[in-house]
Design an enzyme around this catalytic site. Structure first.
Site, short mmCIF file in Angstrom:
data_model
loop_
_atom_site.label_atom_id
_atom_site.label_comp_id
_atom_site.label_asym_id
_atom_site.label_seq_id
_atom_site.Cartn_x
_atom_site.Cartn_y
_atom_site.Cartn_z
N TYR A 188 -24.94 81.64 -9.58
CA TYR A 188 -25.82 80.71 -9.10
C TYR A 188 -27.14 80.49 -10.06
CZ TYR A 188 -23.20 80.31 -4.82
OH TYR A 188 -22.09 79.90 -3.82
N HIS B 247 -23.69 72.02 3.60
CA HIS B 247 -23.31 73.30 2.78
C HIS B 247 -24.43 74.01 2.21
CE1 HIS B 247 -18.97 71.93 2.28
NE2 HIS B 247 -19.08 72.41 3.40
N CYS C 4 -34.67 89.56 6.65
CA CYS C 4 -35.41 88.94 7.90
C CYS C 4 -35.17 87.32 8.16
CB CYS C 4 -37.00 88.82 7.51
SG CYS C 4 -37.34 87.61 6.31
N ILE D 282 -12.01 58.57 -7.52
CA ILE D 282 -11.52 58.33 -8.77
C ILE D 282 -9.78 58.43 -8.56
CG2 ILE D 282 -13.23 58.96 -10.31
CD1 ILE D 282 -11.64 61.87 -10.54
#
Length: 304
Positions: free
Chosen positions: A97, A153, A164, A271
């Site tokens: 990420y 998402h 928490c 596409i």
């Protein structure tokens, strides 16, 4: 509506099920590519829903992590973007990420993003609405100027504490010192094996728990609050556009077919054709950055 049943269904590739198959199968037809006809429908629409997928961001140079070329190192996203992968190896998942965040910080909205944002701003002055329902986790719609964006998402630039639950916006580069220079997608790159205590941590003074990206991983359920808003948009729209999505990731794959099943025009911009193309009223093939600006441009009937 059928979306009320989706909160308990995890993110993943579309499979046959009574929820997505059934009455929708009957809505098959030959999709039209008549832009002038679409423009007439567009000119009369008051509430427009635009569902966007990874194909929109791909035209800005964002990796999709799908298909044969969709690997980061030796893994595809469904191998890494799971709760199990994170709790097994949070360092590896954060490297993935971190790489995606750094890539995104170098990208800009393309003509498709800009056309959607301009259309929303223009139609707002006419008392009409445009809402974007996006599957992508980048920030390009917001950067382009879109105000009404539902991110089903989650967001690449938000974190959530696993202890928490605190959610926070974080656009730091790098997000933590230990990740600086890490995350190379080269398959020969060794894993950084960063200790958990050096990974992103909660900034709340009474917590300091491990942070995770605030995104929906494979096998997780969608945010029920966001889904409720999506349901309202899809229930009330009188025109729906499906832009740059393969229509294979469930449950988002059934949003547009569900709209089509109640007789609302749906236009697909992609596409290539998809498994859902024949259920839609229109299909415009080609790069979204080329087809969408023409489709959403000011119509001659607009007075503002």
């Amino acid at each position: 509506m059928i979306l009320r049943h989706l909160v308990s269904i995890g993110l993943g590739p579309r499979v046959s099920s009574p929820v997505t198959r059934g009455p929708l199968v009957e809505m098959t037809r030959s999709a039209s590519s008549d832009m002038s006809e679409f423009r007439k429908v567009f000119s009369k629409a008051r509430h427009i829903a635009i569902i966007t997928g990874a194909g929109v961001s791909a035209e800005s140079g964002v990796p999709t992590f799908r298909g044969a070329a969709g690997y980061w190192r030796k893994w595809q996203s469904q191998d890494i973007a799971t709760p199990e992968a994170f709790f097994r190896n949070p360092s590896l998942v954060w490297e993935f990420y971190h790489y995606r965040r750094e890539v995104m910080l170098s990208k800009a909205p393309n003509t498709a993003h800009l056309a959607i944002a301009e259309c929303e701003a223009r139609l707002r002055k006419q008392g009409r609405s445009v809402v974007v329902i996006t599957q992508v986790i980048d920030d390009l719609h917001r950067q382009a100027g879109s105000r009404h964006v539902l991110k089903i998402h989650g967001s690449l630039f938000e974190t959530r504490c696993v202890s928490c639950g605190h959610v926070a916006v974080n656009q730091g580069s790098p997000i933590c010192a230990a990740l600086e220079g890490k995350g190379s997608p080269d398959p020969d790159t060794s894993d950084a094996k960063i200790p958990p205590e050096e990974l992103p941590r909660c900034e709340k003074s009474d917590c300091h728990g491990l942070l995770r990206p605030n995104v929906t991983w494979f096998g997780e359920t969608l945010d029920s609050h966001v889904l409720t808003k999506v349901e309202t948009v899809l229930d009330t729209c009188d025109l729906c556009l499906v832009v740059g999505t393969s229509s294979i990731v469930y449950p988002a794959a059934m949003f547009a077919p569900q709209v089509a099943s109640r007789g609302v025009p749906v236009a697909e911009f992609n596409i290539e054709t998809t498994s859902e193309t024949t259920r839609f009223t229109y299909h415009f093939q080609g790069p979204c950055g080329a087809t969408l600006p023409l489709a959403l441009a000011r119509h001659e009937s607009e007075v503002i």
